[in-house]
Design an enzyme around this catalytic site. Structure first.
Site, PDB file in Angstrom:
ATOM      1  N   ASP A  37       0.811  -0.824  44.024  1.00  0.00           N
ATOM      2  CA  ASP A  37       1.471  -1.632  45.062  1.00  0.00           C
ATOM      3  C   ASP A  37       2.308  -2.755  44.438  1.00  0.00           C
ATOM      4  O   ASP A  37       2.021  -3.210  43.325  1.00  0.00           O
ATOM      5  CB  ASP A  37       0.389  -2.232  45.977  1.00  0.00           C
ATOM      6  N   HIS A  54      10.665   0.719  42.725  1.00  0.00           N
ATOM      7  CA  HIS A  54      10.019   2.044  42.680  1.00  0.00           C
ATOM      8  C   HIS A  54      10.369   2.770  41.379  1.00  0.00           C
ATOM      9  O   HIS A  54       9.539   3.444  40.786  1.00  0.00           O
ATOM     10  CB  HIS A  54      10.460   2.887  43.878  1.00  0.00           C
ATOM     11  N   LEU A 148      -6.918  15.313  30.713  1.00  0.00           N
ATOM     12  CA  LEU A 148      -6.884  14.462  31.908  1.00  0.00           C
ATOM     13  C   LEU A 148      -6.110  15.128  33.051  1.00  0.00           C
ATOM     14  O   LEU A 148      -5.054  15.717  32.833  1.00  0.00           O
ATOM     15  CB  LEU A 148      -6.240  13.119  31.550  1.00  0.00           C
TER      16      LEU A 148
END
Ligand code: FPP
Length: 257
Positions: A37, A54, A148
């Site tokens: 965020d 972004h 991962l």
């Protein structure tokens, strides 16, 4: 009990001013979820358009993925776009939808070299074709990797997931494939989109906001929560390691004593 210590990060990637200290490699959270965020505020602070935030946030995804990979995190779930984010201005939504087709060509080789597997949690319905193509291509190219799991929560909402799961359960009930007396937490989890993943051990949220925003509502029931004021584009590997170190100091009791 045996404790393995290692300076927190691959030395080639550790910044000189790192402060997080040692990470106990036998107590690393298996699943870390992140609410990325503050991109908009980061941009505004610099007099830039929100989408620049972004873009900068996108650049941070690989860095944090590599840090998580270095210490043995198994699953990293990143909240990239919620079912509520469609309410944003059209241009911003379009920009966010175009990020995967920029991100994957740029980063996929290094992710593959590091044995990372890409997956997505969310609804494909409603995503533009070019977004789907980029993410599905990355999923396909990394499907045999065993390291991962980098899980993008994309067009994801926790309440929608729970309702969809309950609908599936009701269908199974009607078909005679589900006995109501057998319903328990583990069976309920099997109806969630993340049925093949462990629940997150640790949730990180950046930007100083203290809420869940409809993220993994069922799965986060017993997760440790860690918040930082840093906006996502300025979230560093060192802050990530601080979150891990703090997680390792916490006593998880799951309602016990
Ligand atoms: C929230 O910040 C962030 C988002 C809605 C988008 C997060 C997405 C990325 C960081 C890129 C993901 C990368 C890929 C490859 C899909 P905000 O806009 O709500 O910030 P604000 O609260 O300051 O306005």
């Amino acid at each position: 009990m045996l404790k393995l210590f290692k300076k927190w990060l691959n030395p080639t990637r550790r910044p000189a001013n790192a402060t997080a200290g040692d990470i106990e490699l036998d107590k690393v959270p298996a699943h870390v979820a992140i609410i990325m965020d503050g991109n908009g505020r980061w941009a505004k602070q610099r007099g830039l358009p929100r989408v620049a935030g972004h873009h900068s946030g996108m650049k941070n995804v690989k860095k944090i993925t590599m840090a998580a990979n270095d210490i043995g995190v198994k699953v990293l779930t990143m909240y990239a776009f919620s079912t509520e984010n469609w309410k944003r201005p059209k241009e911003e939504v379009e920009f966010l939808m175009k990020l995967p087709q920029e991100f994957f060509p740029l980063e996929i080789e290094e992710l593959i070299q590091n044995n990372v597997r890409i997956r997505m949690t969310g609804w494909k319905d409603g995503l533009p074709d070019y977004t789907l193509k980029a993410i599905e291509g990355a999923i396909e190219r990394t499907k045999d990797n065993t390291g991962l799991i980098l899980n993008f929560a994309l067009n994801y909402g926790g309440r929608k997931e729970i309702i969809a799961g309950v609908q599936d359960m009701m269908k199974d009930l009607q078909n005679g494939n589900l006995n109501p007396d057998e319903l328990n937490e583990s069976l309920f989890s099997s109806y969630m989109l993340t049925s093949d993943l462990p629940d997150p051990d640790l949730l990180i949220r950046t930007s100083g906001e203290l809420r869940l925003s409809n993220f993994l509502l069922w799965q986060l029931a017993y997760s440790e929560l860690w918040f930082t004021d840093a906006y996502w584009p300025e979230f560093t590997e060192d802050l990530f390691m601080q979150a891990i170190a703090e997680y390792q100091r916490r006593a998880r009791r799951y309602g016990g004593i």
